[in-house]
Design an enzyme around this catalytic site. Structure first.
Site, PDB file in Angstrom:
ATOM      1  N   SER A   1       0.941  -1.173  -0.021  1.00 33.95           N
ATOM      2  CA  SER A   1      -0.148  -0.160   0.174  1.00 33.95           C
ATOM      3  C   SER A   1       0.952   1.139   0.068  1.00 33.95           C
ATOM      4  O   SER A   1       0.227   2.278  -0.436  1.00 33.95           O
ATOM      5  CB  SER A   1      -0.911   0.244   1.257  1.00 33.95           C
ATOM      6  OG  SER A   1      -1.306  -1.190   1.806  1.00 33.95           O
TER       7      SER A   1
ATOM      8  N   HIS B   1      -1.552  -3.058  -6.986  1.00 39.53           N
ATOM      9  CA  HIS B   1      -2.296  -2.925  -5.660  1.00 39.53           C
ATOM     10  C   HIS B   1      -3.838  -2.982  -5.589  1.00 39.53           C
ATOM     11  O   HIS B   1      -4.460  -2.342  -6.442  1.00 39.53           O
ATOM     12  CB  HIS B   1      -2.063  -1.412  -5.076  1.00 39.53           C
ATOM     13  CG  HIS B   1      -2.629  -1.128  -3.858  1.00 39.53           C
ATOM     14  ND1 HIS B   1      -3.299   0.334  -3.458  1.00 39.53           N
ATOM     15  CD2 HIS B   1      -2.660  -2.077  -2.566  1.00 39.53           C
ATOM     16  CE1 HIS B   1      -3.447   0.201  -2.147  1.00 39.53           C
ATOM     17  NE2 HIS B   1      -3.121  -0.949  -1.714  1.00 39.53           N
TER      18      HIS B   1
ATOM     19  N   GLU C   1      -4.562  -0.706  -8.818  1.00 33.84           N
ATOM     20  CA  GLU C   1      -3.596   0.411  -8.937  1.00 33.84           C
ATOM     21  C   GLU C   1      -2.437  -0.335  -9.655  1.00 33.84           C
ATOM     22  O   GLU C   1      -1.604  -1.160  -9.092  1.00 33.84           O
ATOM     23  CB  GLU C   1      -3.215   1.346  -7.733  1.00 33.84           C
ATOM     24  CG  GLU C   1      -4.244   2.009  -7.328  1.00 33.84           C
ATOM     25  CD  GLU C   1      -4.028   2.908  -5.931  1.00 33.84           C
ATOM     26  OE1 GLU C   1      -4.493   4.107  -6.017  1.00 33.84           O
ATOM     27  OE2 GLU C   1      -3.425   2.441  -5.290  1.00 33.84           O
TER      28      GLU C   1
ATOM     29  N   ASN D   1      -4.798   5.642  -1.343  1.00 32.86           N
ATOM     30  CA  ASN D   1      -4.537   5.723  -0.207  1.00 32.86           C
ATOM     31  C   ASN D   1      -4.125   6.987   0.109  1.00 32.86           C
ATOM     32  O   ASN D   1      -4.396   7.539   1.494  1.00 32.86           O
ATOM     33  CB  ASN D   1      -3.315   4.665   0.339  1.00 32.86           C
ATOM     34  CG  ASN D   1      -3.946   3.381   0.490  1.00 32.86           C
ATOM     35  OD1 ASN D   1      -5.298   3.231   0.946  1.00 32.86           O
ATOM     36  ND2 ASN D   1      -3.312   2.205   0.566  1.00 32.86           N
TER      37      ASN D   1
HETATM   38  N1  3HC Z   1     -17.803 -12.174  -3.451  1.00 35.85           N
HETATM   39  C1  3HC Z   1     -18.679 -11.787  -4.105  1.00 35.85           C
HETATM   40  N2  3HC Z   1     -19.664 -10.609  -3.475  1.00 35.85           N
HETATM   41  C2  3HC Z   1     -19.470 -10.414  -2.386  1.00 35.85           C
HETATM   42  C3  3HC Z   1     -18.702 -10.844  -1.532  1.00 35.85           C
HETATM   43  C4  3HC Z   1     -17.758 -12.117  -1.958  1.00 35.85           C
HETATM   44  N3  3HC Z   1     -16.840 -12.726  -1.164  1.00 35.85           N
HETATM   45  N4  3HC Z   1     -18.721 -10.352  -0.450  1.00 35.85           N
HETATM   46  C5  3HC Z   1     -19.737  -9.515  -0.239  1.00 35.85           C
HETATM   47  N5  3HC Z   1     -20.124  -9.298  -1.529  1.00 35.85           N
HETATM   48  C6  3HC Z   1     -21.287  -8.400  -2.328  1.00 35.85           C
HETATM   49  C7  3HC Z   1     -22.269  -8.827  -1.642  1.00 35.85           C
HETATM   50  O1  3HC Z   1     -23.168  -9.799  -2.154  1.00 35.85           O
HETATM   51  C8  3HC Z   1     -23.191  -7.498  -1.766  1.00 35.85           C
HETATM   52  O2  3HC Z   1     -23.430  -7.218  -3.113  1.00 35.85           O
HETATM   53  P1  3HC Z   1     -24.998  -6.187  -3.443  1.00 35.85           P
HETATM   54  O3  3HC Z   1     -24.900  -5.026  -2.800  1.00 35.85           O
HETATM   55  O4  3HC Z   1     -25.045  -6.191  -4.933  1.00 35.85           O
HETATM   56  O5  3HC Z   1     -25.885  -7.110  -2.921  1.00 35.85           O
HETATM   57  C9  3HC Z   1     -21.938  -6.537  -1.477  1.00 35.85           C
HETATM   58  O6  3HC Z   1     -20.799  -6.962  -1.716  1.00 35.85           O
HETATM   59  C10 3HC Z   1     -22.161  -6.154  -0.070  1.00 35.85           C
HETATM   60  O7  3HC Z   1     -22.000  -7.268   0.775  1.00 35.85           O
HETATM   61  P2  3HC Z   1     -22.718  -7.052   2.324  1.00 35.85           P
HETATM   62  O8  3HC Z   1     -23.954  -6.222   2.348  1.00 35.85           O
HETATM   63  O9  3HC Z   1     -22.802  -8.495   2.820  1.00 35.85           O
HETATM   64  O10 3HC Z   1     -21.364  -6.447   3.165  1.00 35.85           O
HETATM   65  P3  3HC Z   1     -20.020  -6.920   3.406  1.00 35.85           P
HETATM   66  O11 3HC Z   1     -19.976  -6.645   4.889  1.00 35.85           O
HETATM   67  O12 3HC Z   1     -20.009  -8.472   3.099  1.00 35.85           O
HETATM   68  O13 3HC Z   1     -19.193  -6.221   2.295  1.00 35.85           O
HETATM   69  C11 3HC Z   1     -18.453  -4.344   1.326  1.00 35.85           C
HETATM   70  C12 3HC Z   1     -19.424  -5.042   2.063  1.00 35.85           C
HETATM   71  C13 3HC Z   1     -17.987  -5.101  -0.190  1.00 35.85           C
HETATM   72  C14 3HC Z   1     -17.018  -4.546   2.189  1.00 35.85           C
HETATM   73  C15 3HC Z   1     -18.747  -2.962   1.205  1.00 35.85           C
HETATM   74  O14 3HC Z   1     -19.139  -2.411   2.303  1.00 35.85           O
HETATM   75  C16 3HC Z   1     -17.637  -2.008   0.535  1.00 35.85           C
HETATM   76  O15 3HC Z   1     -17.330  -1.991  -0.763  1.00 35.85           O
HETATM   77  N6  3HC Z   1     -17.132  -1.392   1.450  1.00 35.85           N
HETATM   78  C17 3HC Z   1     -15.924  -0.436   0.988  1.00 35.85           C
HETATM   79  C18 3HC Z   1     -14.568  -1.248   1.281  1.00 35.85           C
HETATM   80  C19 3HC Z   1     -13.600  -0.412   0.686  1.00 35.85           C
HETATM   81  O16 3HC Z   1     -13.738   1.023   0.811  1.00 35.85           O
HETATM   82  N7  3HC Z   1     -12.430  -1.009   0.514  1.00 35.85           N
HETATM   83  C20 3HC Z   1     -11.122  -0.395   0.046  1.00 35.85           C
HETATM   84  C21 3HC Z   1     -10.343  -0.384   1.529  1.00 35.85           C
HETATM   85  S1  3HC Z   1      -8.758   0.430   1.166  1.00 35.85           S
HETATM   86  C22 3HC Z   1      -7.708  -0.806   0.745  1.00 35.85           C
HETATM   87  O17 3HC Z   1      -8.181  -1.913   0.614  1.00 35.85           O
HETATM   88  C23 3HC Z   1      -6.214  -0.428   0.444  1.00 35.85           C
HETATM   89  C24 3HC Z   1      -5.298  -0.762   1.207  1.00 35.85           C
HETATM   90  O18 3HC Z   1      -4.155  -0.600   0.919  1.00 35.85           O
HETATM   91  C25 3HC Z   1      -5.654  -0.030   2.889  1.00 35.85           C
END
Ligand code: 3HC
Length: 301
Positions: A136, A157, A169, A208
């Site tokens: 990251s 990334h 990325e 990030n």
């Molecule tokens: N496979 C496929 N689809 C999935 C899944 C999986 N393993 N897990 C969840 N989903 C889908 C669900 O089916 C649902 O789809 P829908 O809205 O079309 O019905 C959606 O994702 C949301 O699922 P949930 O309501 O069950 O919520 P979850 O808690 O499981 O997941 C989330 C939610 C996908 C994490 C959503 O809240 C999200 O996108 N959050 C933002 C995450 C984010 O910002 N990530 C970036 C972080 S920064 C990073 O990673 C960089 C690092 O370097 C710090």
């Protein structure tokens, strides 16, 4: 020769893009297992390397659970889940990466750990294999410089959860060639079905650098004690349409990772908005790292 004929002729002599058919992922934690799942879902031969049998089991479980969830939510046909499980294998031996065309390092955000993985990957993989890091924040050039092929080292990334978030990325260091960028760009888009943005080799890349100061501000606001965690999160979900609020997102990313990225951003750019707040430091010291330890800003089963 007509324009059309010369275009055809030059196409004939275009060097074929070397396909990427076997992928190695080093580290089977949250990001490593997510990346391996992304590769295995499209039928790529994928090998995950972990440090010991317990870590291998944990990675296998993470992938199985995620695939199960995807099927139960009707996001994935059961046949693709079975294909993915048949395409992914696990090992504790880096030697099993020998015939990979691409190896993606996804171990913890520690420079020492990542340098030692890059030295090992460079020894084991064929000279034309590409080495990528899911870091990251650590400069790609620093990792490339301990290998014999920094021209074939880049950042790839992914975002958490990797099977759900479409973005990758691609990070080009001062030594990465355009051929390497092109080959991985095409692989990420055409084979993995991801959306790519290209970034300079600067701490935090694009996402990030914008996201972390926002998360740190939410932690500062919570620490002032005037607004609850739930209200901060609801504010951004229902006021701005974010899928989850910033404190829930910190718990998802892992507070140790948020701290590590903030440290690197602060070191590179300074600015109080990049400085990890005291509460984050204390929570990491206490082992309250978020979802993965069952406790962060919220509690998890
Ligand atoms: N496979 C496929 N689809 C999935 C899944 C999986 N393993 N897990 C969840 N989903 C889908 C669900 O089916 C649902 O789809 P829908 O809205 O079309 O019905 C959606 O994702 C949301 O699922 P949930 O309501 O069950 O919520 P979850 O808690 O499981 O997941 C989330 C939610 C996908 C994490 C959503 O809240 C999200 O996108 N959050 C933002 C995450 C984010 O910002 N990530 C970036 C972080 S920064 C990073 O990673 C960089 C690092 O370097 C710090």
């Amino acid at each position: 020769m007509s324009t059309e004929a010369s275009a055809l002729a030059s196409k004939e002599f275009e060097p074929p893009v070397e396909p990427i058919s076997k992928v190695g992922v080093i580290g089977g934690g949250t990001m490593g297992s997510g990346i391996a799942e992304v590769c295995a879902r499209v039928g790529l031969d994928t090998v995950v390397v972990e440090v010991d049998d317990d870590a291998v089991e944990a990675a296998r479980k993470t992938i199985e659970n995620s695939l199960k969830k995807a099927v139960s939510r009707n996001k994935l046909p059961a046949a693709t889940r079975d294909l993915a499980m048949s395409c992914v294998s696990f090992s504790t031996d880096m030697g099993d990466l020998a015939d990979c065309d691409l190896a993606i390092e996804a171990v913890i955000e520690s420079l020492e750990e990542k340098l030692s993985v890059f030295r090992a990957m460079d020894k084991v993989l064929a000279p034309n294999a590409i080495l990528a890091t899911n870091t990251s924040s650590i400069p790609v050039i620093t990792l490339g410089s301990v290998t014999s092929r920094s021209d074939m080292v880049l950042g790839m990334h992914f975002f958490n959860p990797a099977p759900v978030q479409p973005l990758v990325e691609l990070v080009r260091s001062l030594n990465t060639t355009s051929d390497t960028m092109e080959r991985v760009d095409r692989f990420a888009v055409e084979v993995l079905g991801k959306r790519v943005i290209r970034c300079r080799d600067r701490a935090g890349f694009v996402v990030n650098r914008l996201l972390i100061p926002y998360l740190l501000d939410a932690i500062r606001m919570f620490d002032e004690g005037k607004v609850s965690a739930a209200d901060i999160d609801s504010g951004m979900m229902y006021g701005c349409g974010h899928p989850m609020g910033p404190l829930t997102l910190c718990d998802l990313i892992g507070l140790d990772t948020v701290e590590a990225v903030a440290d690197v951003l602060y070191e590179e750019f300074k600015g109080s908005h990049n400085a990890p707040p005291p509460l984050l430091r204390r929570m990491v010291a206490a082992g309250h790292l978020g979802r993965k330890t069952g406790r962060g800003f919220y509690e998890y089963d």
